[in-house]
Write an enzyme that holds these catalytic residues in place. Structure first.
Site, PDB file in Angstrom:
ATOM      1  CG  HIS A 367      -2.121  -0.980   0.808  1.00  0.00           C
ATOM      2  ND1 HIS A 367      -2.212  -2.230   1.344  1.00  0.00           N
ATOM      3  CD2 HIS A 367      -3.114  -0.870  -0.096  1.00  0.00           C
ATOM      4  CE1 HIS A 367      -3.248  -2.853   0.810  1.00  0.00           C
ATOM      5  NE2 HIS A 367      -3.805  -2.047  -0.063  1.00  0.00           N
ATOM      6  CB  CYS A 680      -9.490  -2.027 -10.069  1.00  0.00           C
ATOM      7  SG  CYS A 680      -9.930  -3.020  -8.645  1.00  0.00           S
TER       8      CYS A 680
HETATM    9  C1  PEP Z   1      -6.417  -5.393  -5.164  1.00  0.00           C
HETATM   10  O1  PEP Z   1      -6.315  -6.163  -4.215  1.00  0.00           O
HETATM   11  O2  PEP Z   1      -5.989  -5.665  -6.295  1.00  0.00           O
HETATM   12  C2  PEP Z   1      -7.020  -4.062  -5.002  1.00  0.00           C
HETATM   13  C3  PEP Z   1      -7.297  -3.320  -6.049  1.00  0.00           C
HETATM   14  O3  PEP Z   1      -7.232  -3.620  -3.753  1.00  0.00           O
HETATM   15  P1  PEP Z   1      -6.079  -3.132  -2.766  1.00  0.00           P
HETATM   16  O4  PEP Z   1      -4.816  -3.037  -3.542  1.00  0.00           O
HETATM   17  O5  PEP Z   1      -6.521  -1.820  -2.221  1.00  0.00           O
HETATM   18  O6  PEP Z   1      -6.054  -4.212  -1.742  1.00  0.00           O
END
Ligand code: PEP
Ligand code: MG
Length: 754
Positions: A367, A680
């Site tokens: 993140h 995404c």
């Molecule tokens: C994912 O897991 O690919 C996603 C888009 O969510 P995050 O990266 O916020 O966990």
């Protein structure tokens, strides 16, 4: 110790006087070697400085032939001096000539000296040179003498690191301490940052290493250790801080080290040799770092890192900088250098001044990386020992495209990068020129490109890129940067701004995805062994519906008179989706009953990021209005490889048949049920990966703003039918380990911009 001139403390006092004298660097070194030789009753004392070219040059000597100064140059793999430099450990010998590494340099006239004591000149664990004393007689240097010489070497480290000696060196033979470094890491976030180092947790510059009052220094050290122990205990007691597994483990390790007699004993001994408490902490820390750098066992290295962090805390205590006012006075072009940091810590900085981020750790889908990308900050991870090799204010280049880092770059490298930045700016202009053109492949298939967002700063990107919409709005980012739970009306305000900025374009809001590595500093959380597999996201939302309800209410009210698209994160079973949708319906009823205006339309979807959902696709697609594939989590759970752990995060290729088949199964099923599906995760943000996704049937991608131009440019040149024809048999046969190479070759042949 046999010191005729009053032992190590007297020596340090005399050295302090010499350091204060307004003389040239050479005179200072010449005086220092005389002082050391006299104090240690040695016939010889010499200083060797490690040069940029990796050799060791004799810079000063008492006792050896003075004409050899600046003439004797040795390779680092040569002789006893080279061994000391290489190993970063003292060598003490009563019969040096008998040692296999002994190498004789006739110009120095050292053949008559039998005893040898050499210690590394270290700073932050890096070897800057070697300090040697020699005696004619066969003698064994005592532990105290070795200790004393190491302490003295600290003073020399200051001289070398200050750059004072650079002026007297020949070009190309400057001391290595300030040499340019070219390091290779892992590109995490696109972009090139030119700027100056800002250490996220700055090393405390110890300006006074020589003590006036030893008992007083011992008291200061003991006092600081006590305060440090107490502060760790407080952190451990405070559940809010010592939340979950990993964090708690680190604190437990800290507590263990803070009570480690060996560590404290070494620092007290260093004070006894004449150092201030700060000087002693730094001495021991430098030894620790030097050992750490030579350690190959990752577990032990990690523990050494802990010790290093702890020493930093101790230095902060001692210098009264415990609060850390690091963020003040940020330069305009800051490159943040850290071992690792939380996304919230990055967001604490004034973003307008940050040009880059360089980490010793970090992973492509963590993140922190996602936040760096959202902010358009170039980032490089896996740069070994970067923290130990830079000083605050050093010039640095972070190349988030190639993963290279240049510290104190030479003028030609810097000029090349300035040119590169100019070139990139031109490319960005070209991307901007594509803004109003459709994203349609050469053979006529339209691919919708949306943006991933989560902060107010992301919103201008919508009109800059001309994106179709926001494919993923990560609502938790607002929560992660706040110091307390954002109130419902604060949430409402943000959501309304997002919808306003998007205008007619669709926005997919994801409900809170907290837990795992997304921790809220103000939220009490239970301790869990595996937070990534724990009580997070929709699980938490369903168990504590108050939070989810108030967020849904804020979203519904923000979307009055417009369309609202909602998705739930980390759903593992269709029942969870049913329950979450039920909450939405209840809130709608509630608002209606209280006379509120409602959204024109509410579409409810699901994040597909837990592998179990792959086996519930029929049930799922009959229920949801749309779906979005979170490939970051889906891939981490498919391969059981922690996305935030640099040791395993890139171990499995997302373009391997296993993951591509899973992704294709989703796209196929969505098409069968006529339900829109978007991808995404970060996969969509890389042109080659986006190519693969289009080839297996994805027609909607949601990506980070910086990737928008490159992916769009690639898609507009793509012959999609040819790509699909290449991929289909490879996936069906499954004999290749990864489709990366075949796709790369395809792209190269077709001249696709990647
Ligand atoms: C994912 O897991 O690919 C996603 C888009 O969510 P995050 O990266 O916020 O966990
Ligand atoms: Mg996810």
């Amino acid at each position: 110790m046999r010191g005729a001139l009053g032992g190590p403390r007297v020596l340090l006092r005399r050295l302090r006087e010499v350091m204060a004298e307004p003389v040239s660097a050479q005179d200072r070194l010449d005086k220092i070697v005389v002082l050391i030789a006299a104090n240690m009753v040695a016939e010889v004392c010499s200083v060797y400085v490690l040069r940029v070219d990796g050799t060791l040059e004799l810079y000063a000597t008492e006792g050896l032939n003075r004409t050899a100064v600046h003439l004797t140059v040795m390779r680092i793999d040569e002789g006893l001096v080279g061994t000391v430099a290489r190993e970063a450990e003292p060598i003490s010998l009563s019969n040096a000539q008998a040692h296999p590494a002994f190498s004789y340099r006739p110009e120095t006239g050292e053949e008559i000296y039998h005893s040898f004591l050499g210690v590394p000149i270290l700073r932050a664990g890096n070897t800057l040179g070697v300090l040697v004393v020699q005696n004619r007689a066969h003698r064994s240097y005592t532990e105290e003498e070795i200790e004393a010489l190491q302490t003295t070497a600290m003073v020399l480290a200051e001289i070398i690191a200050s750059g004072e000696l650079t002026a007297m060196a020949l070009p190309g033979a400057e001391p290595a301490a300030r040499r340019p470094l070219h390091l290779k890491g892992l590109a995490l976030s696109e972009g090139i940052g030119l700027g100056h180092v800002v250490l996220h947790e700055p090393r405390i510059e110890v300006t006074k290493v020589i003590a006036d009052d030893l008992p007083g220094e011992l008291n200061r050290l003991d006092g600081a250790v006590d305060t440090l122990r107490a502060s760790i205990d407080i952190m451990l007691e405070d559940e809010g801080v010592a939340r979950v597994g990993e964090h708690r483990e680190i604190l437990e390790a800290y507590r263990m080290f803070a009570h480690d007699r060996g560590w404290i004993g070494r620092m007290r001994e260093a004070v006894m040799t004449g150092l201030t408490a700060e000087g002693a902490v730094e001495r021991v820390q430098s030894d620790t770092r030097a050992r750490m750098l030579r350690m190959t066992d990752p577990y032990l290295r990690e523990r050494m890192h802990d010790l290093d962090d702890l020493a930093n805390r101790l230095l902060r205590q001692l210098t009264g900088r415990a609060g850390g006012s690091e963020h003040k006075g940020l330069p305009d072009n800051a490159i943040i250098v850290a071992r690792n940091m939380s996304p919230a810590a990055l967001l604490d900085y004034d973003r307008t001044r940050i040009r880059g981020l360089v980490l010793e750790e970090g992973a492509a889908t963590s993140h922190l990386t996602i936040v760096a990308r959202a902010l358009g900050i170039s980032a490089v991870g896996h740069v070994e020992n970067i923290v130990g090799q830079v000083d605050s204010g050093d010039a640095i280049i972070a190349d988030g495209v190639s993963g290279e880092v240049h510290v104190r770059p030479p003028a030609d490298v810097e000029a090349a990068y300035v040119e590169k930045v100019r070139f990139r700016a031109k490319r960005l202009e070209q991307y901007a020129a594509l803004r109003d053109l459709p994203t349609v492949t050469r053979d006529g298939t339209e691919i919708e490109l949306h943006l991933n967002a989560g902060l107010l700063v992301d919103l201008p990107h919508i009109s800059e890129t001309g994106a179709t919409g926001i494919g993923l709005f990560r609502t938790e980012l607002q929560f992660m940067i706040a110091s307390a739970f954002p109130r419902t009306n604060e949430q409402l305000k943000l959501y309304r701004s997002v919808l306003d900025a998007a205008g007619e374009r669709p926005v997919v809001f994801r409900t809170l995805d907290i837990g795992g590595d997304k921790v809220l500093p103000y939220m009490r959380a239970i301790e869990e062994e595996n937070p990534a597999l724990g009580w997070r996201a929709i699980r938490l939302g369903l168990d504590r519906p108050g939070l989810l309800r108030s967020q849904i209410r804020a979203l519904l009210r923000a979307a009055t008179g417009r369309e609202l698209r909602l998705i739930f994160p980390m759903v593992s079973a269709v029942e969870e989706f049913d329950r979450a949708r039920h909450i939405v319906e209840r809130e709608l009823t509630h608002l209606r009953r209280h006379g509120h205006d409602l959204p024109e339309r509410v579409l409810v979807g699901v994040m597909l990021e837990v592998p179990a959902l792959l086996f519930q696709l029929d049930q799922l697609f009959t229920r949801v209005d749309f779906a979005s594939v979170g490939s970051n989590d889906l891939v981490q759970f498919l391969y059981a490889a922690d996305r935030g752990n640099p040791r395993v995060a890139d171990r499995f290729d997302a373009l391997a048949p296993a993951s591509l088949r899973a992704l294709k199964a989703i796209a196929d099923k969505a098409a069968e049920y006529g339900k829109p599906v978007t991808l995404c995760g970060e996969l969509a943000s890389r042109p080659l990966e986006a190519l693969a996704l289009a080839a297996i049937g994805y027609r909607k991608l949601s990506l980070s703003p910086a990737s928008y131009g490159p992916v769009k440019a690639m898609l507009r040149e793509l012959d999609l039918a040819a790509a699909a024809a290449l991929v289909a048999p490879l996936l069906a046969e499954g004999e290749v380990a990864s489709l990366r190479q075949p796709l790369k070759a395809f792209a190269e042949k077709a001249g696709l911009p990647l």
